[in-house]
Design an enzyme around this catalytic site. Structure first.
Site, PDB file in Angstrom:
ATOM      1  N   SER A   1       0.870  -1.160   0.000  1.00 45.57           N
ATOM      2  CA  SER A   1       0.000   0.000   0.000  1.00 45.57           C
ATOM      3  C   SER A   1       0.913   1.217   0.000  1.00 45.57           C
ATOM      4  O   SER A   1       1.823   1.306   0.820  1.00 45.57           O
ATOM      5  CB  SER A   1      -0.901  -0.023   1.239  1.00 45.57           C
ATOM      6  OG  SER A   1      -1.916   0.946   1.106  1.00 45.57           O
ATOM      7  N   GLU A   2       0.696   2.132  -0.925  1.00 45.15           N
ATOM      8  CA  GLU A   2       1.707   3.170  -1.162  1.00 45.15           C
ATOM      9  C   GLU A   2       1.835   4.162  -0.010  1.00 45.15           C
ATOM     10  O   GLU A   2       2.820   4.899   0.050  1.00 45.15           O
ATOM     11  CB  GLU A   2       1.462   3.894  -2.493  1.00 45.15           C
ATOM     12  CG  GLU A   2       0.173   4.687  -2.567  1.00 45.15           C
ATOM     13  CD  GLU A   2      -0.950   3.879  -3.200  1.00 45.15           C
ATOM     14  OE1 GLU A   2      -0.957   2.637  -3.066  1.00 45.15           O
ATOM     15  OE2 GLU A   2      -1.828   4.509  -3.813  1.00 45.15           O
TER      16      GLU A   2
END
Lengths: 220, 215, 215, 220
Positions: A48-49
């Protein structure tokens, strides 16, 4: 298929593209469902960025922690072996080609692999978030989307909205079939036998190159 | 040097027209009570640099709703409808930057780099007005450093020297912003005696002032 | 995927003419027994990227003394007189790079950047043959990314997934090199059950293989 | 003054330039001595570019740890509040202007603030290590050096050896005095009364701008 069945069908077919050990980033919405349909024996690492690898399922009351969220701001959990990092390392991972597959939705996608997903001028300007980096950096970019939007084609000869990235999409997976972007154009590799080839061509603005496509196979 | 200050001392570091980097990602890892204090003090014409526009009632969103933000530099504003409206009406200037580029530009600002070459945004409106540099036949956009007057960060554990850690996904833009502003103020969730020297994320030399969350 | 391999498996990942990044600073944080194995296997014509040339009997210095290094890319070679001699005699090519620039070039290689602008080296022979880019009236040298076939790192604590930490000053170039090569092999001083997710320095996705120091 | 007295004299005078809370990077050799002569009440933070802040004294048998070294590869200790980091953050600190003062030796230094310290072509090529970044990035660059080398001037009109950095040196401190690089040239701000002004001029290749210099004051 109703709306949910359609989404799950697409997500199931996308899941078949994942290989054991892949680092995968799933966009918000439909792409998130892909995680529910991993083939047997396949373990992937979800990134997840906003800063984690090892994205787990949504928490229950016991596992809820307000300090753990995904890039959509929703509460998530961290799997064993997962870890947190800051935004610069997160995007070194993304831009540096360390993400094997990213799955994203779209407003439009075209036969040259260009993608529009972040702005409808004058109407909706949410911003690109991490999408431009993901599409540019991931080894394989899969667009997971309904084939049309209220009957209007989303798969175009050329995107008309401002682009998220030019020529970066590798594959488009919809409820109608699986398309691959190649140098000579957009190939229909697989089709959903609930639709005729003519129906698929009709629903697609881009020219499809069709050469003995297989039937999509997903488990019920 | 004593770094711990009171929340009410924050005003000594604020001025109209200033630029502020605010840590956090959709308000996770944002120093909320520092934002509240800026709302209370009604500092005007601020340039905010933040991953996103927060929500109408969380994060930098509160400053936007209060009309205190002249310009927003962010990667995403979709969860704060007021931000979209003010941008659409031309009341608030808004520069949208790809998230990874924003992180690198802030990093460059803190690391003394004159810029960086990224492929992100090529062939999109992001490249408009920017220099394109070709390296070995491949095009890249030259992106320039970003700095600001002040960074407001949310540290989970802070020691008396100012060494600061950020737990879980509260980390996000906090550490890089610590490097790229003239002054750094950390809101400390918890003061601790010691952080293992192997595990310090933001060294104390970057931290000028500490506000304790629970005074 | 099982990442743990034996020292004798190292040969499967080596070939003449390859490029190898080696972690460590004056051999502190260098995976010595991996170097020893490459000496034993007599792999030839290697390009080594390392902070320095080590010592004649420590670090990458052992490869240099054994005549296995065709080219050395480093910031400093002063503590290995053989390196200086081989360079002077034209037997070993040597590219000297400012330490901070070397770190940034490797980082760019791992982060998908096309290059970076640095003021370091302006007006010196470091700028020779490089593009000078002017930003807001200030000159910078455009430095390009560096990548290699393989990285050999020395991890202090490694978990079964490959998450890796480096204690104290053994960290140096190890984490950034983990990002910039096609393959990464870590020599693990100690295997541990778990590293706190907040404190992982090199995430497991960067680590392909682990060799245990004590088998 | 013998060699050691000379070095200590220089180090003592350099130490007076340090302010409380400064982040300081001391080069190998003479500059390292500066840490021994900090003015009373002054606490500084010593950085070592191999990856630490909070450099303490050399270890004894009890505190020795082979994993803690300085940029010269020598064993050191870490003070309370100190921490370790990797080379990219180390040089973000250095290049990014976060180091208040760096003190370095030289082969040559000149009246334009240019420095040569890393190579004598054909003779000695140790490499620049972190010196180029330090001299470029630190807010204040002090060269601490004996005024001459075997009677030959080290403070030149223009360096003849390959440069470490151009126009970056702010101050030169030797056993003869304190010089500052300004736009109009090299000013002799202080002189050691053991030498006459003429002796200093004689030992300096660069033109010195001399305008009521003070006497150097250092404690014994």
């Amino acid at each position: 298929m109703d709306k949910n069945e359609t989404k799950n069908y697409i997500a199931k077919r996308v899941a078949k593209e994942l290989r054991d050990g892949d680092l995968v980033n799933l966009g918000i919405g439909l792409p998130t469902l892909v995680g529910n349909f991993l083939p047997k024996g396949i373990k992937i690492n979800l990134q997840s960025e906003n800063g984690l690898i090892g994205l787990g399922p949504a928490p229950d009351d016991k596992t809820y922690d307000k300090d753990i969220t995904n890039a959509g701001g929703q509460p998530v959990t961290l799997l064993d072996g997962g870890m947190y990092f800051d935004s610069t390392l997160s995007f070194s991972i993304i831009r540096g080609g360390h993400v094997d597959i990213t799955v994203l939705g779209c407003l439009q996608v075209d036969s040259t692999g260009s993608l529009a997903s972040w702005i409808i001028p004058g109407k909706m300007v949410p911003g690109m978030g991490g999408a431009m980096d993901l599409v540019t950096g991931a080894k394989k970019v899969i667009i997971a989307t309904t084939h049309t939007n209220r009957g209007n084609p989303k798969i175009l000869k050329n995107c008309t909205l401002p682009l998220t990235a030019k020529n970066q999409v590798n594959m488009i997976i919809t409820e109608m079939g699986v398309m691959e972007v190649r140098n000579d154009g957009l190939h229909l590799l697989e089709y959903n036998p609930e639709y005729t080839i003519d129906q698929i061509i009709e629903a697609t603005d881009a020219t499809l190159i069709i050469n003995n496509p297989k039937k999509v196979e997903v488990e019920d | 040097m004593e770094k711990i200050i009171k929340l009410t001392d924050l005003k000594n570091h604020l001025f109209d027209g200033m630029s502020i980097m605010v840590g956090g990602f959709m308000a996770v890892g944002t120093p909320e009570i520092l934002i509240d204090e800026i709302v209370r003090l009604n500092i005007k014409d601020i340039t905010i640099i933040c991953n996103d526009a927060g929500f109408v009632d969380l994060g930098v969103g509160k400053l936007i709703v209060a009309g205190q933000v002249k310009k927003l530099i962010a990667s995403h504003i979709g969860l704060n409808p007021v931000a979209g409206r003010l941008m659409g009406e031309g009341i608030m200037e808004c520069e949208l930057i790809p998230q990874g580029t924003l992180a690198e530009q802030i990093r460059a600002g803190g690391a003394g780099l004159g810029g960086l070459l990224t492929p992100t945004g090529l062939g999109t409106i992001v490249e408009e007005g920017k220099e394109i540099i070709t390296v070995d036949g491949q095009d890249f956009i030259l992106e320039l450093p970003i700095r600001a007057d002040l960074a407001l960060l949310y540290g989970t554990t802070v020691d008396k020297y100012g060494n600061t850690n950020f737990t879980k996904t509260t980390r996000n833009f906090n550490p890089v912003m610590a490097t790229a502003t003239d002054k750094v103020i950390v809101l400390a969730r918890e003061m601790v005696d010691r952080i293992d020297p192997d595990n310090v994320v933001t060294p104390h030399i970057f931290v000028d002032y500490i506000v304790k969350e629970e005074e």
